[in-house]
Design an enzyme around this catalytic site. Structure first.
Site, PDB file in Angstrom:
ATOM      1  N   HIS A   1      -4.015  -5.609   0.880  1.00 56.12           N
ATOM      2  CA  HIS A   1      -3.830  -5.926   2.298  1.00 56.12           C
ATOM      3  C   HIS A   1      -4.303  -7.355   2.563  1.00 56.12           C
ATOM      4  CE1 HIS A   1      -2.780  -1.881   3.589  1.00 56.12           C
ATOM      5  NE2 HIS A   1      -3.784  -1.407   2.879  1.00 56.12           N
TER       6      HIS A   1
ATOM      7  N   CYS B   1       0.829  -1.200   0.000  1.00 57.17           N
ATOM      8  CA  CYS B   1       0.000   0.000   0.000  1.00 57.17           C
ATOM      9  C   CYS B   1       0.870   1.260   0.000  1.00 57.17           C
ATOM     10  CB  CYS B   1      -0.975  -0.019   1.169  1.00 57.17           C
ATOM     11  SG  CYS B   1      -2.409   1.057   0.913  1.00 57.17           S
TER      12      CYS B   1
END
Length: 501
Positions: A442, A340
């Protein structure tokens, strides 16, 4: 047992942060769910950069997602209607019922809170309508009297919803008698009337030795103890609510053949529970490198985690001297993984022209991947699943990010994720030599086959057999067993009050 047709609620409030409210709530959710009750978790206001995506495309605190798992149900945005995601020491992104409503400085949020109480009560009402019992978790301390005006996190919510309260104290940090009695002294008469009793958490040793302490607390509060909960060793296997957990000392693992993974402790680190599956693996040492420390020279992998303020954390990364250490790591042939915000940092440029995560600006990235990111557009919030381009292992997780990433590096994706129409799209990037990789997904390492393949490519090793999802379920069951052994669950359930709907 809860009478048929009656919805009840009970709120756990602490004498401070990190007293174990989230873990107790998860364990109680699992214990009462096993008794056949329809249990729902709820936290009116949370502050954490560890978040989870719900099926309806919202986001809530990671702790409430874990509590939903303990109840055997999918997480929903109503379980945590107000989530603050800190971006600076005095400012945070404000998430209401799963959606961002913008950023607010601490002072501005104080004036905003009264407007959010109706939204919290609305979400609470929806949850209660589908439940027999709602387990509510407070935030921080029940006695933060300087923040009492407009409070929606603790007693302010409890008074508005007329829900009974149990005070939780942490004996491991010391001073639990003073903290519970001091909290009681600072409560108003109306707030005290809601308190049904206390729980002492994180006890080490023989609980009989604390009998005198329980008596002193009961005499001052006029309320019973629901039990003394010994230290639960399995807590480390469950996702942590916030970055407080990263401040605790970590044991070194110097065994031969250990795969060493270093994670720079960014100032605004987010979703660091991405690392939990790697931490659970035998023969793997995951170490969070604290500010002021150099990245060790013997690491196999440097993993850059998510960030709530990517440009600011990139500057922080450089200020620690970690960029120089990372370049040396790459020259030695070490692996680099970015997740991310960490993925964005590995590119050639990060631009935030609209000031979404802080002051408008841009900065050169670490230039290990041929991509560029502009922080613009709507936040991406979605569940995702697919396969790894190397190895073909199945992966699943969620995307939660601001930013549009482009560049030639995307022609070498890390993953292919399935779309709703049955097609797939490329995701992430891998360097030409395969030593640097980044992804927005994630939960990537929760996929057992992908995790085993990733580690095996670093160093040939027997498959550990760790099934991460199953281990979380087993730990929740063990936690429920632990609470059943040391708390009076029948008395706690009797203390829960009926919900006004």
């Amino acid at each position: 047992m809860v009478p048929c047709g009656v919805v009840r609620a009970l709120m756990l409030q602490g004498t401070g942060s990190d007293v174990g409210k989230s873990l107790l709530a998860a364990g109680l959710c699992r214990a009462w769910t096993r008794q056949g009750l329809r249990v729902r978790p709820f936290k009116p206001q949370n502050m954490s950069n560890n978040a989870a995506v719900t099926a309806d495309g919202g986001e809530i605190g990671r702790a409430q997602a874990l509590q939903a798992l303990a109840c055997g149900i999918p997480p929903s945005s109503d379980m945590n209607p107000v989530l603050l995601k800190p971006q600076t020491d005095v400012g945070a992104q404000v998430i209401v019922q799963g959606r961002s409503i913008g950023n607010a400085q601490a002072g501005a949020f104080q004036t905003l809170k009264p407007q959010l109480l109706p939204r919290a009560l609305e979400s609470f009402g929806r949850l209660a309508a589908e439940a027999d019992l709602v387990v509510i978790e407070g935030a921080g301390s029940a006695a933060e009297v300087n923040l009492r005006e407009g409070d929606i996190a603790n007693m302010g919510f409890a008074l508005a919803a007329s829900v009974p309260v149990v005070l939780v104290g942490d004996i491991d940090r010391g001073g639990v008698i003073a903290s519970l009695i001091g909290t009681w002294v600072l409560l108003t008469e109306a707030e005290r009337a809601l308190v049904r009793g206390t729980i002492i958490n994180k006890f080490r040793g023989d609980p009989k030795l604390f009998a005198g302490g329980l008596q002193i607390i009961a005499e001052h509060l006029g309320r019973p103890s629901f039990g003394v909960v010994p230290w639960f060793e399995g807590a480390a296997r469950l996702p942590a609510e916030d970055a407080v957990a990263l401040e605790k000392p970590q044991p070194a693992d110097d065994g031969a053949g250990v795969i060493r993974i270093g994670v720079p402790r960014l100032a605004r680190i987010a979703n660091f529970d991405d690392l939990d599956p790697l931490i659970a693996e035998p023969g793997v040492s995951v170490r969070f490198i604290q500010p002021g420390e150099a990245l060790p020279g013997d690491l196999d992998v440097v993993l850059l985690p998510g960030s709530k303020a990517t440009l600011a954390d990139l500057a922080f990364f450089r200020a620690q001297g970690w960029e120089i250490d990372l370049q040396a790591h790459v020259r030695r042939g070490g692996l680099v993984v970015g997740l991310c915000g960490g993925y964005q940092m590995l590119g050639r440029l990060i631009a935030d022209p609209g000031g979404i995560e802080g002051p408008p600006g841009e900065a050169a990235g670490l230039s290990l991947l041929d991509v560029r990111t502009v922080l613009e557009g709507e936040k991406v919030l979605r569940l995702a699943e697919g396969t790894a381009c190397i190895g073909g292992e199945a992966v699943q997780g969620y995307e939660m990010h601001i930013g549009r990433t482009t560049g030639a590096g995307l022609s070498r994706p890390l993953l292919r994720l399935r779309e709703g129409d049955g097609t797939s799209r490329p995701e992430g990037a891998v360097s030409t030599d395969g030593r640097v990789m980044g992804s927005y997904l994630h939960g990537l390492f929760q996929a057992d086959a992908f995790r085993h393949g990733f580690l095996d490519r670093i160093r040939r090793r027997p498959v550990s057999g760790i099934a991460f999802g199953a281990s979380i379920e087993a730990t929740l069951d063990a936690l429920a067993d632990h609470l059943e052994a040391h708390l009076d669950l029948n008395a706690l359930l009797a203390a829960a009050g009926p919900v006004r709907t």
